[in-house]
Design an enzyme around this catalytic site. Structure first.
Site, PDB file in Angstrom:
ATOM      1  N   LYS A 111      72.159  31.093   5.046  1.00  0.00           N
ATOM      2  CA  LYS A 111      73.355  30.699   5.804  1.00  0.00           C
ATOM      3  C   LYS A 111      74.565  30.525   4.897  1.00  0.00           C
ATOM      4  O   LYS A 111      75.688  30.815   5.302  1.00  0.00           O
ATOM      5  CB  LYS A 111      73.093  29.404   6.594  1.00  0.00           C
ATOM      6  CG  LYS A 111      72.147  29.651   7.754  1.00  0.00           C
ATOM      7  CD  LYS A 111      72.248  28.619   8.842  1.00  0.00           C
ATOM      8  CE  LYS A 111      71.444  29.078  10.052  1.00  0.00           C
ATOM      9  NZ  LYS A 111      71.398  28.125  11.125  1.00  0.00           N
ATOM     10  N   LYS A 194      66.943  38.312  11.232  1.00  0.00           N
ATOM     11  CA  LYS A 194      66.467  37.708  12.489  1.00  0.00           C
ATOM     12  C   LYS A 194      67.582  37.663  13.532  1.00  0.00           C
ATOM     13  O   LYS A 194      68.765  37.569  13.184  1.00  0.00           O
ATOM     14  CB  LYS A 194      65.849  36.333  12.244  1.00  0.00           C
ATOM     15  CG  LYS A 194      66.816  35.198  12.214  1.00  0.00           C
ATOM     16  CD  LYS A 194      66.093  33.850  12.327  1.00  0.00           C
ATOM     17  CE  LYS A 194      67.139  32.759  12.290  1.00  0.00           C
ATOM     18  NZ  LYS A 194      66.886  31.601  13.074  1.00  0.00           N
ATOM     19  N   LYS A 197      71.786  33.323  17.477  1.00  0.00           N
ATOM     20  CA  LYS A 197      72.843  33.127  18.480  1.00  0.00           C
ATOM     21  C   LYS A 197      74.222  33.076  17.843  1.00  0.00           C
ATOM     22  O   LYS A 197      75.212  33.327  18.512  1.00  0.00           O
ATOM     23  CB  LYS A 197      72.577  31.899  19.355  1.00  0.00           C
ATOM     24  CG  LYS A 197      72.334  30.600  18.631  1.00  0.00           C
ATOM     25  CD  LYS A 197      72.049  29.489  19.629  1.00  0.00           C
ATOM     26  CE  LYS A 197      70.765  28.758  19.322  1.00  0.00           C
ATOM     27  NZ  LYS A 197      70.675  28.142  18.001  1.00  0.00           N
TER      28      LYS A 197
HETATM   29  N1  AQP Z   1      64.948  35.354  15.952  1.00  0.00           N
HETATM   30  C1  AQP Z   1      64.084  34.391  16.222  1.00  0.00           C
HETATM   31  N2  AQP Z   1      62.808  34.684  16.497  1.00  0.00           N
HETATM   32  C2  AQP Z   1      61.918  33.697  16.784  1.00  0.00           C
HETATM   33  N3  AQP Z   1      62.245  32.381  16.842  1.00  0.00           N
HETATM   34  C3  AQP Z   1      63.515  32.055  16.589  1.00  0.00           C
HETATM   35  N4  AQP Z   1      64.159  30.871  16.566  1.00  0.00           N
HETATM   36  C4  AQP Z   1      65.464  31.073  16.266  1.00  0.00           C
HETATM   37  N5  AQP Z   1      65.692  32.391  16.087  1.00  0.00           N
HETATM   38  C5  AQP Z   1      64.503  33.029  16.270  1.00  0.00           C
HETATM   39  C6  AQP Z   1      63.552  29.592  16.864  1.00  0.00           C
HETATM   40  O1  AQP Z   1      64.352  28.958  17.854  1.00  0.00           O
HETATM   41  C7  AQP Z   1      64.252  27.546  17.675  1.00  0.00           C
HETATM   42  C8  AQP Z   1      65.589  26.920  17.758  1.00  0.00           C
HETATM   43  O2  AQP Z   1      66.380  27.376  16.696  1.00  0.00           O
HETATM   44  P1  AQP Z   1      67.721  26.661  16.318  1.00  0.00           P
HETATM   45  O3  AQP Z   1      68.727  26.901  17.344  1.00  0.00           O
HETATM   46  O4  AQP Z   1      67.462  25.220  16.066  1.00  0.00           O
HETATM   47  O5  AQP Z   1      68.116  27.263  14.924  1.00  0.00           O
HETATM   48  P2  AQP Z   1      67.964  28.670  14.308  1.00  0.00           P
HETATM   49  O6  AQP Z   1      66.552  28.926  13.903  1.00  0.00           O
HETATM   50  O7  AQP Z   1      68.976  28.737  13.194  1.00  0.00           O
HETATM   51  O8  AQP Z   1      68.332  29.655  15.511  1.00  0.00           O
HETATM   52  P3  AQP Z   1      69.519  30.668  15.606  1.00  0.00           P
HETATM   53  O9  AQP Z   1      69.476  31.288  16.950  1.00  0.00           O
HETATM   54  O10 AQP Z   1      69.493  31.578  14.419  1.00  0.00           O
HETATM   55  O11 AQP Z   1      70.769  29.700  15.555  1.00  0.00           O
HETATM   56  P4  AQP Z   1      72.018  29.780  14.614  1.00  0.00           P
HETATM   57  O12 AQP Z   1      72.572  31.150  14.813  1.00  0.00           O
HETATM   58  O13 AQP Z   1      72.924  28.702  15.066  1.00  0.00           O
HETATM   59  O14 AQP Z   1      71.551  29.567  13.220  1.00  0.00           O
HETATM   60  C9  AQP Z   1      63.553  27.302  16.337  1.00  0.00           C
HETATM   61  O15 AQP Z   1      62.213  26.917  16.595  1.00  0.00           O
HETATM   62  C10 AQP Z   1      63.583  28.644  15.670  1.00  0.00           C
HETATM   63  O16 AQP Z   1      62.456  28.826  14.861  1.00  0.00           O
END
Ligand code: AQP
Length: 332
Positions: A111, A194, A197
């Site tokens: 990040k 990955k 969002k």
């Molecule tokens: N691509 C993914 N595949 C499988 N699982 C995923 N998770 C996130 N992306 C994937 C799982 O979703 C849960 C919530 O995630 P989060 O919102 O707390 O943070 P994150 O992992 O950083 O998800 P994002 O979508 O990538 O958010 P941003 O863009 O804000 O950083 C977790 O259980 C995660 O494993």
């Protein structure tokens, strides 16, 4: 019943990755676990969130979780900043976790990128807050996507060091639950990254709010290679985009990548993408409609979250107060 804790950041509309990697696995756990699910807004502000949009995003995330099947009669659903125990315990954990441990966290490196001097200090200590989220409830199981595994190992290291330093057996060992063929859904534009969002490219992800047309367009434009689909798993080696699209269909149809290749091996991507689109639209359409319905009544949604926060605080406050006593804080 074992206690389960998991959270999701209101950093945008939840994606297919969040859904398949996490949310969908939370739903059946409500029947046989003591489940606590949280919209983690404290985590979200580790990167800039526009204040005018942030509350709406938080509400939208709560609506998405309910629309996916979380039931406040069966689980506790709340917003993290409404329960102060998280921040109180996180500070203690900031003082337990070692810098060397945080330096090894790959999510921070991903990040922060080349910009690590400019990102917030909150982003750096994010895993300490995540450890506090879980340990404030003495939760034993944490269902997350594969990307969070390293943070859960750190949460166990923190608990162990706390217990050791203060000579107590207070925080239990937690068990990560990383489930399913889609524990890591990849970007539609780059099969090695990955799906996220907050990815600047909307074309990289399927949002739970996407219409049938938007889903069709994104899948049509998803990156692939020129070869047809193989009939065996070995044929997906070194083909990350193909592997991802196969994994998504397997997850959404409750089958396996082998089943998908058995049924669709030999097809070109044009044909396969139509099948995938149809399955995604059929699965996600009802969730999108339910989300829209829930978002029409903010008062009801906010009231449900307030009740959730009261129930969560009733569990976390005594645990964190005891942690503060163990540390030696003067009682008020
Ligand atoms: N691509 C993914 N595949 C499988 N699982 C995923 N998770 C996130 N992306 C994937 C799982 O979703 C849960 C919530 O995630 P989060 O919102 O707390 O943070 P994150 O992992 O950083 O998800 P994002 O979508 O990538 O958010 P941003 O863009 O804000 O950083 C977790 O259980 C995660 O494993």
């Amino acid at each position: 019943m074992d206690r389960v804790f998991s959270g999701i950041q209101p950093t945008g509309v939840p994606t297919l990755g969040n859904y398949l990697g996490a949310i969908r696995n939370w739903v059946p756990m409500q029947d046989d676990h003591d489940c606590i699910f949280c919209v983690v807004d404290l985590h979200a502000i580790t990167v800039w969130q526009e204040p005018k949009l942030f509350a709406a995003q938080t509400r939208e995330m709560a609506a998405a979780l309910l629309a996916c099947g979380l039931d406040p009669q069966k689980c506790i659903l709340f917003v993290q900043s409404h329960v102060h125990a998280h921040a109180r315990l996180a500070w203690i954990f900031n003082c337990v976790a070692r810098l060397g441990w945080l330096n090894r966290m790959t999510q921070f490196k991903d990040k922060a990128g080349k910009n690590s001097e400019q990102v917030s200090s909150g982003l750096y200590v994010y895993p300490n807050l995540m450890a506090a989220d879980i340990h404030a409830y003495h939760a034993l199981k944490v269902p997350v996507g594969d990307d969070q595994k390293q943070h859960l190992e750190l949460a166990n290291d923190i608990a162990q060091k706390f217990n050791h330093d203060y000579g107590v057996e207070f925080f239990p060992t937690i068990q990560p639950l990383i489930q399913g063929v889609a524990a890591r859904v990849m970007s539609l534009r780059d099969g090695t990254k990955k799906m996220s969002k907050s990815d600047p490219s909307d074309a990289s992800r399927i949002n739970l709010t996407d219409s049938a047309d938007e889903i069709a367009q994104k899948i049509r434009r998803a990156k692939t290679d020129p070869e047809p689909l193989p009939s065996e798993l070995a044929g997906l080696e070194a083909r990350p985009e193909a592997r991802n699209l196969v994994g998504i269909l397997a997850a959404i149809t409750d089958s396996t990548p082998q089943d998908v290749l058995r049924d669709h091996g030999g097809k070109g991507f044009g044909q396969y993408k139509e099948v995938l689109t149809e399955a995604l639209v059929a699965h996600l359409g009802p969730i999108r409609e339910e989300m829209a319905r829930l978002l029409q009544d903010h008062a009801a949604l906010d009231a449900a979250l307030r009740i959730g926060a009261d129930r969560a605080a009733a569990i976390a406050d005594p645990i964190v107060t005891e942690a503060e006593r163990i540390v030696g804080f003067l009682p008020r």
